[in-house]
Design a protein around this motif. Structure first.
Motif, PDB file in Angstrom:
ATOM      1  N   ASP A 124       1.569  -1.764 -11.353  1.00  0.00           N
ATOM      2  CA  ASP A 124       0.936  -2.396 -10.199  1.00  0.00           C
ATOM      3  C   ASP A 124      -0.128  -3.390 -10.663  1.00  0.00           C
ATOM      4  O   ASP A 124      -0.820  -3.142 -11.644  1.00  0.00           O
ATOM      5  N   GLY A 125      -0.238  -4.495  -9.923  1.00  0.00           N
ATOM      6  CA  GLY A 125      -1.243  -5.505 -10.268  1.00  0.00           C
ATOM      7  C   GLY A 125      -0.678  -6.527 -11.234  1.00  0.00           C
ATOM      8  O   GLY A 125      -1.384  -7.059 -12.098  1.00  0.00           O
ATOM      9  N   SER A 126       0.628  -6.824 -11.056  1.00  0.00           N
ATOM     10  CA  SER A 126       1.315  -7.630 -12.073  1.00  0.00           C
ATOM     11  C   SER A 126       0.725  -9.021 -12.263  1.00  0.00           C
ATOM     12  O   SER A 126       0.874  -9.607 -13.333  1.00  0.00           O
ATOM     13  N   ASN A 215      -9.614  -9.197  -0.454  1.00  0.00           N
ATOM     14  CA  ASN A 215      -9.311 -10.588  -0.784  1.00  0.00           C
ATOM     15  C   ASN A 215      -9.827 -11.469   0.362  1.00  0.00           C
ATOM     16  O   ASN A 215      -9.156 -11.644   1.377  1.00  0.00           O
ATOM     17  N   TYR A 247     -13.735  -7.498  -6.360  1.00  0.00           N
ATOM     18  CA  TYR A 247     -12.295  -7.528  -6.116  1.00  0.00           C
ATOM     19  C   TYR A 247     -11.561  -7.953  -7.374  1.00  0.00           C
ATOM     20  O   TYR A 247     -11.682  -9.089  -7.816  1.00  0.00           O
ATOM     21  N   SER A 250      -6.109  -5.839  -8.624  1.00  0.00           N
ATOM     22  CA  SER A 250      -5.169  -4.791  -9.063  1.00  0.00           C
ATOM     23  C   SER A 250      -5.561  -3.580  -8.246  1.00  0.00           C
ATOM     24  O   SER A 250      -6.700  -3.095  -8.361  1.00  0.00           O
ATOM     25  N   MET A 251      -4.626  -3.061  -7.439  1.00  0.00           N
ATOM     26  CA  MET A 251      -5.014  -1.958  -6.566  1.00  0.00           C
ATOM     27  C   MET A 251      -5.573  -0.772  -7.356  1.00  0.00           C
ATOM     28  O   MET A 251      -6.558  -0.151  -6.958  1.00  0.00           O
ATOM     29  N   TYR A 267      -7.051  -3.719   2.451  1.00  0.00           N
ATOM     30  CA  TYR A 267      -5.998  -4.724   2.469  1.00  0.00           C
ATOM     31  C   TYR A 267      -5.464  -4.741   3.893  1.00  0.00           C
ATOM     32  O   TYR A 267      -4.537  -4.024   4.244  1.00  0.00           O
ATOM     33  N   LYS A 277      -0.007  -6.085   3.030  1.00  0.00           N
ATOM     34  CA  LYS A 277       0.785  -6.391   1.838  1.00  0.00           C
ATOM     35  C   LYS A 277       1.251  -5.131   1.105  1.00  0.00           C
ATOM     36  O   LYS A 277       2.316  -5.100   0.514  1.00  0.00           O
ATOM     37  N   LEU A 278       0.420  -4.106   1.135  1.00  0.00           N
ATOM     38  CA  LEU A 278       0.666  -2.972   0.231  1.00  0.00           C
ATOM     39  C   LEU A 278       1.735  -2.030   0.775  1.00  0.00           C
ATOM     40  O   LEU A 278       1.879  -1.857   1.990  1.00  0.00           O
ATOM     41  N   ARG A 279       2.483  -1.441  -0.143  1.00  0.00           N
ATOM     42  CA  ARG A 279       3.636  -0.624   0.248  1.00  0.00           C
ATOM     43  C   ARG A 279       3.220   0.812   0.539  1.00  0.00           C
ATOM     44  O   ARG A 279       2.444   1.409  -0.221  1.00  0.00           O
ATOM     45  N   GLU A 283       2.040   2.910  -2.810  1.00  0.00           N
ATOM     46  CA  GLU A 283       0.683   2.375  -2.973  1.00  0.00           C
ATOM     47  C   GLU A 283      -0.251   3.066  -1.968  1.00  0.00           C
ATOM     48  O   GLU A 283      -1.217   3.731  -2.349  1.00  0.00           O
TER      49      GLU A 283
HETATM   50  P1  FDP Z   1       0.031  -7.748  -7.473  1.00  0.00           P
HETATM   51  O1  FDP Z   1       0.485  -8.610  -6.345  1.00  0.00           O
HETATM   52  O2  FDP Z   1      -0.690  -8.501  -8.552  1.00  0.00           O
HETATM   53  O3  FDP Z   1       1.133  -6.872  -8.042  1.00  0.00           O
HETATM   54  O4  FDP Z   1       0.730  -4.847  -4.429  1.00  0.00           O
HETATM   55  C1  FDP Z   1       0.427  -5.456  -5.583  1.00  0.00           C
HETATM   56  C2  FDP Z   1      -0.983  -5.981  -5.723  1.00  0.00           C
HETATM   57  O5  FDP Z   1      -1.081  -6.717  -6.900  1.00  0.00           O
HETATM   58  C3  FDP Z   1      -2.062  -4.880  -5.759  1.00  0.00           C
HETATM   59  O6  FDP Z   1      -2.156  -4.235  -6.987  1.00  0.00           O
HETATM   60  C4  FDP Z   1      -3.311  -5.613  -5.380  1.00  0.00           C
HETATM   61  O7  FDP Z   1      -4.296  -4.792  -4.804  1.00  0.00           O
HETATM   62  C5  FDP Z   1      -2.819  -6.651  -4.419  1.00  0.00           C
HETATM   63  O8  FDP Z   1      -1.402  -6.801  -4.648  1.00  0.00           O
HETATM   64  C6  FDP Z   1      -3.490  -7.986  -4.614  1.00  0.00           C
HETATM   65  O9  FDP Z   1      -3.056  -8.859  -3.630  1.00  0.00           O
HETATM   66  P2  FDP Z   1      -3.738 -10.310  -3.398  1.00  0.00           P
HETATM   67  O10 FDP Z   1      -3.434 -11.112  -4.607  1.00  0.00           O
HETATM   68  O11 FDP Z   1      -3.078 -10.822  -2.164  1.00  0.00           O
HETATM   69  O12 FDP Z   1      -5.198 -10.083  -3.212  1.00  0.00           O
END
Ligand code: FDP
Length: 342
Positions: A124-126, A215, A247, A250-251, A267, A277-279, A283
């Motif tokens: 996560d947080g790619s 964000n 911020y 990366s979650m 989020y 956005k988050l699953r 997540e």
């Molecule tokens: P990422 O897109 O870099 O993989 O769900 C993935 C995630 O990261 C979370 O880890 C993170 O909290 C969020 O998306 C960040 O989203 P924003 O770039 O829209 O802030």
């Protein structure tokens, strides 16, 4: 060498010892969960080692494929997914696996099936991979009733039905944070021993925090309760000091800091992404499970996050989680906006 001090280092509460201690409190337990967890731990150690070597091993960069969310897959994402799928199936304790990287759920070969379903985001947080910022693996574990009748419905269950959840953060140190439904414990990888050591027993999130994490680039599309909440973080109405903003994006890193220092991670839904956005499965649920176990709360904007019933495996949801009092405040703002609309 101080041999006495070195010998003392062997009396450590390793993750394995901790889980075996827990297991011994349940004489009926056959050790299946302990075995499953040891395979998850192996996957985490493997990914940690790959993340540490990424620059040297040229693992940084695109793998040349896109995943189910339409995002470009990075080499490390692909590798981590393969590592966890193999580690989990070879444990002989799983029956369904849901990964962020795979469009469909993986049904484990019947000969290798066990009683557990694992939902996970292998890396996560790619977007932070290439610059060396903290990233992590998130996982949640469900138990099925009948391993001969396994369907995807077995994982489309509310988060409160999870039997365990956790994450591993690949940061300045590698930390695994775990809850089996009786509190939250944090383990740090000692690279010289290759063992996770209990360094943060019984984590409790402060009741109120002084940090908010969101964000803010999405602010123009927020709904009114989110916008008002963030405004209050900056301009408190009760004479208290403004909150600080942190911020990472990366979650795992943002939630980890929230768990240890207190505060709130948001989020929210917005006009562009009405479901956030988050699953939900890999997540929102695992992080909400950990937050509640640490004494905090997790809210979707409509209700308790762990009560949500997902209808598809890659479903998304808005999420507000963290210190009890901070989440209570945003719940009040959402309740007021519902009343206003009625
Ligand atoms: P990422 O897109 O870099 O993989 O769900 C993935 C995630 O990261 C979370 O880890 C993170 O909290 C969020 O998306 C960040 O989203 P924003 O770039 O829209 O802030």
């Amino acid at each position: 060498m101080d041999h006495a001090a070195e010998a003392h280092r062997t009396d450590l509460m390793t993750l394995t010892r901790h889980v075996l201690n827990e297991q011994s409190k349940h004489p009926e337990s056959k050790g299946d969960f302990t075995i499953l967890l040891s395979h998850i731990v192996l996957g985490c150690k493997f990914v940690c080692s790959a993340v540490n070597k990424a620059g040297l091993a040229k693992l940084i960069g695109l793998a040349g494929d896109t995943n189910v969310q339409g995002e470009e897959q990075k080499k490390l994402d692909v590798l981590s997914n393969e590592v966890f799928i193999k580690a989990l199936t070879s444990s002989g304790r799983t029956c369904i696996l849901v990964s962020e990287e795979d469009e469909e759920a993986t049904f484990v070969d019947p000969a290798l099936r066990g009683r557990y379903c694992v939902v996970f985001d292998p890396l996560d947080g790619s977007s932070n991979i290439d610059c060396g910022v903290s990233i992590g693996t998130i996982f949640g574990i469900y138990m099925i009733k009948d391993k001969n009748k396994v369907t995807v419905e077995d994982v489309l269950q509310p988060g409160k039905k999870m039997v365990a959840a956790g994450y591993c953060m690949y940061g300045s140190s590698c930390m695994l944070v775990l809850s089996t439904g009786r509190g939250v414990n944090g383990f740090t990888l000692d690279p010289s021993l290759g063992e996770f050591i209990l360094t943060h027993p019984n984590i409790k999130i402060p009741k109120k925090g002084s940090i908010y994490s969101v964000n803010e680039g999405n602010a123009k599309n927020w709904d009114e309760p989110t916008a008002r909440y963030v405004e209050r973080c900056k301009f408190p109405q009760d004479g208290s000091s403004p909150k600080s903003l942190r911020y990472v994006g990366s979650m795992v890193a943002d939630v980890h800091r929230t768990l240890l220092y207190g505060g709130i991670f948001l989020y929210p839904a917005d006009k562009k992404s009405p479901n956030g956005k988050l699953r939900v499965l890999y997540e929102v649920f695992p992080m909400s499970f950990l937050m509640e176990q640490a004494g905090g709360q997790a809210f979707t904007g409509k209700g308790r996050a762990l009560e949500l019933v997902p209808t598809k495996i890659h479903e998304r949801s808005p999420i507000f989680l963290g210190s009890y009092d901070d989440v209570e405040e945003i719940k009040t703002l959402y309740a007021a906006s519902v009343e206003k609309e009625a």
